[in-house]
Every structure is written in structure tokens, then in C-alpha cells.
Write a protein that holds these residues in place. Structure first.
Motif, PDB file in Angstrom:
ATOM      1  N   VAL A 113       8.444  -1.847   4.785  1.00 45.68           N
ATOM      2  CA  VAL A 113       7.714  -2.928   4.116  1.00 45.68           C
ATOM      3  C   VAL A 113       8.732  -3.644   3.226  1.00 45.68           C
ATOM      4  O   VAL A 113       9.267  -3.066   2.287  1.00 45.68           O
ATOM      5  CB  VAL A 113       6.554  -2.358   3.278  1.00 45.68           C
ATOM      6  N   ARG A 138       4.856 -12.226   0.142  1.00 46.32           N
ATOM      7  CA  ARG A 138       4.567 -12.082  -1.291  1.00 46.32           C
ATOM      8  C   ARG A 138       5.507 -12.901  -2.145  1.00 46.32           C
ATOM      9  O   ARG A 138       5.373 -12.924  -3.370  1.00 46.32           O
ATOM     10  CB  ARG A 138       4.711 -10.616  -1.720  1.00 46.32           C
ATOM     11  N   LYS A 164      -3.571   0.129  10.286  1.00 46.07           N
ATOM     12  CA  LYS A 164      -2.761   0.621   9.161  1.00 46.07           C
ATOM     13  C   LYS A 164      -3.725   1.298   8.185  1.00 46.07           C
ATOM     14  O   LYS A 164      -4.743   0.698   7.821  1.00 46.07           O
ATOM     15  CB  LYS A 164      -2.079  -0.590   8.524  1.00 46.07           C
ATOM     16  N   PHE A 217      -4.354   2.063   4.677  1.00 47.25           N
ATOM     17  CA  PHE A 217      -3.798   1.548   3.424  1.00 47.25           C
ATOM     18  C   PHE A 217      -4.838   1.527   2.317  1.00 47.25           C
ATOM     19  O   PHE A 217      -5.964   1.090   2.551  1.00 47.25           O
ATOM     20  CB  PHE A 217      -3.261   0.132   3.639  1.00 47.25           C
ATOM     21  N   THR A 223       0.366   3.758   5.278  1.00 53.23           N
ATOM     22  CA  THR A 223       1.308   2.987   4.445  1.00 53.23           C
ATOM     23  C   THR A 223       0.755   2.942   3.021  1.00 53.23           C
ATOM     24  O   THR A 223      -0.442   2.740   2.827  1.00 53.23           O
ATOM     25  CB  THR A 223       1.430   1.540   4.974  1.00 53.23           C
ATOM     26  N   GLY A 224       1.666   3.126   2.063  1.00 57.73           N
ATOM     27  CA  GLY A 224       1.246   3.113   0.664  1.00 57.73           C
ATOM     28  C   GLY A 224       1.398   4.503   0.081  1.00 57.73           C
ATOM     29  O   GLY A 224       0.597   5.385   0.372  1.00 57.73           O
ATOM     30  N   GLY A 225       2.473   4.686  -0.679  1.00 57.80           N
ATOM     31  CA  GLY A 225       2.719   5.986  -1.294  1.00 57.80           C
ATOM     32  C   GLY A 225       3.434   6.971  -0.393  1.00 57.80           C
ATOM     33  O   GLY A 225       3.665   8.119  -0.773  1.00 57.80           O
ATOM     34  N   VAL A 226       3.789   6.544   0.822  1.00 54.69           N
ATOM     35  CA  VAL A 226       4.505   7.436   1.745  1.00 54.69           C
ATOM     36  C   VAL A 226       5.995   7.388   1.400  1.00 54.69           C
ATOM     37  O   VAL A 226       6.525   6.325   1.054  1.00 54.69           O
ATOM     38  CB  VAL A 226       4.275   7.013   3.215  1.00 54.69           C
ATOM     39  N   GLY A 274       6.491   1.924   4.806  1.00 53.14           N
ATOM     40  CA  GLY A 274       6.865   2.189   3.417  1.00 53.14           C
ATOM     41  C   GLY A 274       8.000   1.316   2.950  1.00 53.14           C
ATOM     42  O   GLY A 274       8.746   0.753   3.765  1.00 53.14           O
ATOM     43  N   SER A 275       8.087   1.202   1.644  1.00 51.75           N
ATOM     44  CA  SER A 275       9.110   0.345   1.061  1.00 51.75           C
ATOM     45  C   SER A 275      10.368   1.118   0.677  1.00 51.75           C
ATOM     46  O   SER A 275      11.342   0.529   0.236  1.00 51.75           O
ATOM     47  CB  SER A 275       8.542  -0.358  -0.189  1.00 51.75           C
TER      48      SER A 275
HETATM   49  C1  3PG Z   1       2.879  -2.197   0.176  1.00 52.16           C
HETATM   50  O1  3PG Z   1       1.989  -2.909   0.584  1.00 52.16           O
HETATM   51  O2  3PG Z   1       3.574  -2.466  -0.807  1.00 52.16           O
HETATM   52  C2  3PG Z   1       3.129  -1.004   0.994  1.00 52.16           C
HETATM   53  O3  3PG Z   1       1.978  -0.264   1.104  1.00 52.16           O
HETATM   54  C3  3PG Z   1       4.257  -0.196   0.538  1.00 52.16           C
HETATM   55  O4  3PG Z   1       3.853   0.789  -0.277  1.00 52.16           O
HETATM   56  P1  3PG Z   1       4.957   1.761  -0.874  1.00 52.16           P
HETATM   57  O5  3PG Z   1       5.785   0.927  -1.811  1.00 52.16           O
HETATM   58  O6  3PG Z   1       4.160   2.808  -1.596  1.00 52.16           O
HETATM   59  O7  3PG Z   1       5.759   2.297   0.274  1.00 52.16           O
END
Ligand code: 3PG
Length: 212
Positions: free
Chosen positions: A19, A48, A131, A133, A159-162, A181-182
Motif C-alpha cells: 500500500v 490520498r 480485501k 479491511f 490489509t490494515g495492521g498486517v 500493507g504499508s
Molecule cells: C491502509 O489503507 O493504509 C492500509 O490498510 C495499510 O495499512 P497498514 O499501514 O496498517 O499496513
């Protein structure tokens, strides 16, 4: 074109979809090159920042990169990203309008879901590759196991917190094809132009336990 098939292909190209948030357009191409050099080809560039569309355009020219748009919230986001060269879209949630527009545009869509009702709505629209999320915040591995009961035909990209350390546990689930993930693109490394560090993170991510 079978949109659903394409999304599943994208999800099985590699175990992790990064991400990406581009603040400085000058970082777009070297960042994409660094990720591809580490074996990560499917790149989600989030809508974004002001630089996002130009970044999608520039990164799409990088050999080996498959660039899509993230944080697509509505049909207009899909259209302008597609114009910029995005080959797929990821959204944080699902609406009927978004699903319909993606199919009209023949834009492979990986829509976000967080509940059973979300999955059923996406399924009605023809989307069974989704996804999950925000994955960790919405119940993590236990939730994915529970969703696997009724939704036998649905596959997920949590995705999100991984993170690099938790990704293998997600990838081991039979209904998880990849994670997002970012963590592959730390802000500081990107700002410093530390592309070696990004390639190292990508190399590590690309060898994580593959599809379920
Ligand atoms: C996001 O939308 O920012 C993603 O879910 C990434 O999440 P993360 O930064 O926890 O990987």
C-alpha cells in the motif's frame, strides 16, 4: 473480460500487495523500481495525495510493475485512475455503485469488506475476491477463520495492521491469497531515497508463505 478472474490472478502474483502513499512525485519511479527489483510487482498507489495520479502514470512505465489505484472511493476515482494508467483498483469498502462502475469500466476491483453483510453485498455484485479491511482491527485471523465457514467461495486480501511478522499467519489461512500493507515502503526510507532498504523489504516479502 472476466473481472473476477483477473483479480484472483493479481492476488496470486505475489504474497504481498504494498500500500503506497506518494508524497513526492520524484520518488514514484525509483520506488516502483526498488519494489520490482525485490520481486514485488503488484503495486497499489493510494489516491490520498496530490501526486497519486501522476505517480500511477509514471510507475506504470516501470518494467515489470503492475500498477493499480488504492483508496478508490467512487466511480470517478476509478475513471481518473484508469485514465492515468491504473490496471486495477482497491477500495476500503464496497458500494453497489462502485462495483457497477468497475464492471462498466472493465476495471478489476478488489473491494474492501469488514462484515458478513459487506461480503454478501459484494457477492451480489459479482465480487468474491475481496480485501478484508481493516484486517487486524476488524478481527484478524479469528475473523477470517469464522468468515470461511459460510463464505466458502470468497477469498481475502487482509490489509490494515498486517506486518512482516504477522503476514505468514494470515497467508497460511486457506481463504487468504495475499496480504496488503504499508510496511514495505517506510516513509523515512522513501524520503531518504534508501531504495536498497525498500528492495530488501520487498525481497523478504516476496518470499513469504505463498497462497493458501
Ligand atoms: C491502509 O489503507 O493504509 C492500509 O490498510 C495499510 O495499512 P497498514 O499501514 O496498517 O499496513
Amino acid at each position: 473480460m472476466n473481472t473476477e478472474l483477473n483479480v484472483r490472478d493479481l492476488m496470486t502474483t505475489g504474497p504481498v500487495i504494498p500500500v503506497i502513499v506518494i508524497d513526492d512525485p520524484a520518488t514514484a519511479v525509483p520506488l516502483a523500481e526498488a519494489l520490482v527489483a525485490g520481486g514485488i510487482r503488484v503495486l497499489e498507489v493510494t489516491l490520498r495525495t496530490a501526486a497519486a495520479l501522476d505517480a500511477i502514470r509514471a510507475m506504470s512505465a516501470v518494467d515489470g510493475a503492475i500498477v493499480g489505484v488504492g483508496t478508490a472511493l467512487d466511480g470517478d476515482d476509478l475513471a481518473r485512475a484508469q485514465d492515468a494508467g491504473a490496471r486495477f483498483a482497491v477500495s476500503p469498502g464496497y458500494t453497489d455503485a462502485l462495483g457497477k462502475r468497475a464492471s462498466e469500466l472493465r476495471m478489476p476491483l478488489l473491494p474492501g469488506i469488514a462484515t458478513s453483510a459487506d461480503i454478501m453485498r459484494a457477492r451480489d455484485g459479482g465480487y468474491t475476491a475481496v480485501k478484508f479491511f481493516p484486517a487486524v482491527q476488524a478481527g484478524g485471523i479469528a475473523m477470517l477463520k469464522a468468515l470461511g465457514g459460510p463464505f466458502v467461495d470468497t477469498v481475502f486480501c487482509p490489509t490494515g495492521g498486517v506486518s512482516a511478522s504477522s503476514a505468514p499467519d494470515f497467508l497460511a489461512l486457506p481463504n487468504v491469497l495475499c496480504v496488503g500493507g504499508s510496511w514495505l515502503c517506510p516513509k523515512q526510507a522513501v524520503a531518504d531515497g534508501d531504495w536498497k532498504a525498500i528492495t530488501a523489504l520487498a525481497s523478504e516479502a516476496s518470499t513469504l508463505g505463498s497462497t493458501g
